[in-house]
Design a protein around this motif. Structure first.
Motif, PDB file in Angstrom:
ATOM      1  N   GLU A 169     -27.681  42.872   3.055  1.00 46.48           N
ATOM      2  CA  GLU A 169     -28.781  43.819   3.243  1.00 46.48           C
ATOM      3  C   GLU A 169     -30.052  43.119   3.707  1.00 46.48           C
ATOM      4  O   GLU A 169     -30.797  43.630   4.552  1.00 46.48           O
ATOM      5  N   PHE A 170     -30.307  41.936   3.156  1.00 45.03           N
ATOM      6  CA  PHE A 170     -31.517  41.199   3.533  1.00 45.03           C
ATOM      7  C   PHE A 170     -31.505  40.870   5.025  1.00 45.03           C
ATOM      8  O   PHE A 170     -32.524  41.006   5.710  1.00 45.03           O
ATOM      9  N   LEU A 171     -30.360  40.427   5.533  1.00 49.82           N
ATOM     10  CA  LEU A 171     -30.262  40.054   6.943  1.00 49.82           C
ATOM     11  C   LEU A 171     -30.508  41.255   7.844  1.00 49.82           C
ATOM     12  O   LEU A 171     -31.156  41.145   8.895  1.00 49.82           O
ATOM     13  N   ILE A 172     -29.991  42.414   7.440  1.00 51.74           N
ATOM     14  CA  ILE A 172     -30.162  43.626   8.243  1.00 51.74           C
ATOM     15  C   ILE A 172     -31.610  44.106   8.186  1.00 51.74           C
ATOM     16  O   ILE A 172     -32.213  44.450   9.205  1.00 51.74           O
ATOM     17  N   ASN A 173     -32.183  44.105   6.999  1.00 55.72           N
ATOM     18  CA  ASN A 173     -33.580  44.545   6.863  1.00 55.72           C
ATOM     19  C   ASN A 173     -34.524  43.671   7.673  1.00 55.72           C
ATOM     20  O   ASN A 173     -35.529  44.156   8.220  1.00 55.72           O
TER      21      ASN A 173
ATOM     22  N   ASP B 167     -36.978  30.708   1.401  1.00 61.03           N
ATOM     23  CA  ASP B 167     -37.101  31.147   0.017  1.00 61.03           C
ATOM     24  C   ASP B 167     -36.487  32.536  -0.149  1.00 61.03           C
ATOM     25  O   ASP B 167     -36.616  33.396   0.736  1.00 61.03           O
ATOM     26  N   GLN B 168     -35.842  32.731  -1.273  1.00 65.65           N
ATOM     27  CA  GLN B 168     -35.130  33.976  -1.518  1.00 65.65           C
ATOM     28  C   GLN B 168     -36.062  35.188  -1.405  1.00 65.65           C
ATOM     29  O   GLN B 168     -37.184  35.182  -1.925  1.00 65.65           O
ATOM     30  N   PHE B 169     -35.599  36.209  -0.686  1.00 66.48           N
ATOM     31  CA  PHE B 169     -36.297  37.490  -0.483  1.00 66.48           C
ATOM     32  C   PHE B 169     -37.546  37.360   0.386  1.00 66.48           C
ATOM     33  O   PHE B 169     -38.294  38.339   0.517  1.00 66.48           O
ATOM     34  N   ASP B 170     -37.798  36.218   0.983  1.00 65.24           N
ATOM     35  CA  ASP B 170     -39.004  36.012   1.792  1.00 65.24           C
ATOM     36  C   ASP B 170     -38.648  36.163   3.272  1.00 65.24           C
ATOM     37  O   ASP B 170     -38.192  35.220   3.922  1.00 65.24           O
ATOM     38  N   ALA B 171     -38.871  37.357   3.827  1.00 67.82           N
ATOM     39  CA  ALA B 171     -38.496  37.628   5.213  1.00 67.82           C
ATOM     40  C   ALA B 171     -39.330  36.809   6.188  1.00 67.82           C
ATOM     41  O   ALA B 171     -38.830  36.382   7.236  1.00 67.82           O
TER      42      ALA B 171
ATOM     43  N   ALA C  70     -28.225  51.420  10.754  1.00 65.40           N
ATOM     44  CA  ALA C  70     -28.647  52.560  11.579  1.00 65.40           C
ATOM     45  C   ALA C  70     -30.087  52.966  11.276  1.00 65.40           C
ATOM     46  O   ALA C  70     -30.838  53.372  12.176  1.00 65.40           O
ATOM     47  N   THR C  71     -30.487  52.860  10.022  1.00 68.05           N
ATOM     48  CA  THR C  71     -31.864  53.221   9.661  1.00 68.05           C
ATOM     49  C   THR C  71     -32.857  52.150  10.109  1.00 68.05           C
ATOM     50  O   THR C  71     -34.029  52.463  10.354  1.00 68.05           O
ATOM     51  N   ILE C  72     -32.422  50.907  10.224  1.00 63.47           N
ATOM     52  CA  ILE C  72     -33.329  49.811  10.579  1.00 63.47           C
ATOM     53  C   ILE C  72     -33.552  49.728  12.082  1.00 63.47           C
ATOM     54  O   ILE C  72     -34.694  49.609  12.550  1.00 63.47           O
ATOM     55  N   VAL C  73     -32.491  49.785  12.870  1.00 63.10           N
ATOM     56  CA  VAL C  73     -32.635  49.602  14.319  1.00 63.10           C
ATOM     57  C   VAL C  73     -32.286  50.861  15.105  1.00 63.10           C
ATOM     58  O   VAL C  73     -32.394  50.866  16.338  1.00 63.10           O
TER      59      VAL C  73
END
Length: 534
Positions: free
Chosen positions: A337-341, A482-486, A370-373
């Protein structure tokens, strides 16, 4: 607290910068042959080499072998071939559909239906162990966990018959408990705690207590391993760096790979599902094993030479943006999910994310993409091919990208592509080699075999600084986020893209740290220590 056998190799030590690593790679790799932070040194100063001239008789019990696709399956396929090429007598106990000597009764794994799990011990092996007039033809039994549940009651019998027991454990179960049960309702949490207690008390503790040695891929392991294991061995990786190789200039691009897979005939795929080919599945699996190059005591001159060829190829030279690839299971613990977001980040506006694999989270991830892109920018192939779909000599692709054929002309319009499962190892290697960056946000890894595979293909890896990644691959810490750091994740992607030497460095690390020959020699040495009573 158990004793630690300090003969496992880790690429430990983080240089201050990649420029330093470019000039000091050989020195770093020579130091990496020994752990830099041993928890406790072995009481023996040198390896026990007694009876080194006698081939070992090894029984490997594993639920993970090709055609199943996983890091564990690839690791043990390579190790078994390495053992045999080195002259050892190896027998395999596994599930039906694999090339094995002993077929163990099995059922689908409830948490992953495409993976089978042992149901009960094979009667032929039980009779061999309990019959006092029979000779047990094994020196070592290597039990691959999880699960191998059916072999737990056999461990005392093996020990009574004088067979040494090596158990290797490859999953961080405590993380799985949180990923699957803790982020839901209180009922789910209580159920997860109950299942975990049963798992630990009835399975895991007996498994590690009875084992002569417990092998783990890295220092990241369940707490019960450190609490109950008598001796702990840090395993090496077992990566075949002659299969996972960099892309050469005349081998096309990621677009070519996806287009070729997409335009493969559906009729060919259906033909591959005939009963005749299903019946040949064991022969195909044997061919997959036999097709591997012969095990060598040291990395070959050819493998060392190809390090010089990496780094001059820019996979995105003819495309609008970078191609990121994730290869692995689609499940909650992998945090895809992180990679897609992250694909909504402005600096990734022209990037493409290719997701290779399948799993229980696939539909959820497709909806999220689908919701992201936007749904028109997502491609997903729904048809699944069985692992035994086609013989290795067939021209049919093992990729799930079969239809629609229009994707061959429309690849540039897709930003997130779900390929489905890709079964053939050589084709998986192409996905690594044709990408600009391999990405993973999974904090549940105990080794992270996909990172080693990507590095072997000369593809830099941007992965989360958690789990085994931060210990096994510390030498490329500057590529980690770092974890969760986009923001950090995106910054590390561009750092790798802008480094002209990143691909060359990646290949060198893999060849010198993770090749299968080192893993085979390391495990054989550990087996001999066990037999010598050390």
């Amino acid at each position: 607290m158990g004793e630690y056998i300090s003969c496992g190799c880790r690429c430990a030590g983080s240089p201050a910068s990649l420029s330093y690593l470019q000039h000091q790679t050989i020195a770093i790799m020579s130091k990496a042959s020994h752990p830099t932070e041993p928890v406790q040194k072995s009481t023996e100063s040198t390896p026990i080499l007694a009876q080194t001239d006698r081939p070992l008789r090894i029984l490997v019990a594993t639920e993970y072998l090709p055609p199943t696709v996983s890091g564990i399956a690839n690791r043990f396929k390579n190790l078994i071939k390495g053992y045999r090429d080195a002259g050892h007598d190896v027998k395999i106990a596994s599930v039906r559909g694999t090339y094995c000597d002993i077929v163990v009764p099995s059922v689908p794994n409830l948490f992953y239906l495409e993976q089978r799990m042992f149901l009960c011990p094979p009667l032929s092996l039980v009779w061999l162990l309990i019959n006092p007039w029979s000779t047990v033809p094994y020196d070592i039994v290597h039990i691959v966990s999880p699960l191998c549940l059916a072999f737990v009651p056999l461990i005392p019998l093996f020990k009574i018959r004088g067979v040494k027991v090596y158990v290797s454990y490859h999953v961080l179960m405590e993380y799985y408990k949180v990923a699957y049960f803790y982020n839901k309702t209180l009922v789910h949490k209580l159920l997860g705690d109950f299942i975990h207690v049963i798992y630990v008390v009835l399975y895991f503790i007996p498994l590690v207590i009875f084992a002569d040695v417990v092998g783990i891929p890295s220092k990241v392991a369940d707490s019960v391993v450190y609490k109950y294991a008598k001796r702990i061995h840090f395993m090496k990786s077992g990566l075949d760096t002659t299969v996972f190789v960099p892309r050469q200039e005349d081998q096309g691009s990621m677009d070519d790979l996806l287009a070729a897979s997409a335009t493969t005939s559906v009729a060919m795929a259906k033909l591959a599902m005939t009963a005749k080919r299903k019946a040949e599945s064991r022969r195909q699996s044997k061919a997959m094993v036999d097709a591997l190059p012969k095990y060598e005591e040291h990395p070959s001159d050819a493998a060392a030479e190809d390090e010089k060829k990496v780094g001059d190829i820019n996979p995105t030279a003819d495309s609008d943006g970078p191609t990121l690839v994730y290869i692995g299971r689609l499940a909650p613990e992998k945090n895809v999910e992180f990679l897609i977001n992250a694909m909504k980040h402005p600096r990734l506006a022209t990037a493409a994310l290719v997701i290779v694999g399948d799993g229980p989270s696939r539909l959820h991830l497709e909806a999220l993409a689908a919701t992201i892109v936007g749904p028109e920018r997502v491609y997903s192939h729904q048809t699944k091919l069985k692992p035994t779909a086609a013989p290795l000599t067939s021209t049919a692709s093992y990729s799930s990208l079969i239809q629609p054929t229009t994707i061959a002309q429309e690849l540039s319009s897709y930003r997130i592509i779900f390929t489905g499962m890709v079964y053939r190892e050589q084709e998986v290697a192409k996905y690594y080699a044709y990408a600009d960056i391999f990405v993973s946000a999974s904090a549940s890894e105990t080794f992270g075999f996909t990172v080693a595979e990507s590095l072997a293909c000369g593809t830099p890896t941007v992965v989360v600084r958690e789990g085994a990644f931060k210990t096994v691959y510390k030498v490329v810490d500057e590529w980690m986020f770092d974890q969760f750091d986009a923001e950090d994740y995106v910054a590390k992607i561009w750092r790798c893209l802008e480094d002209p030497d990143a691909r060359r460095v990646a290949r060198k690390l893999a060849v010198r740290c993770f090749a299968v020959d080192m893993a085979v020699g390391d495990l054989v040495d550990c087996y001999r220590r066990m037999l010598a009573g050390g």
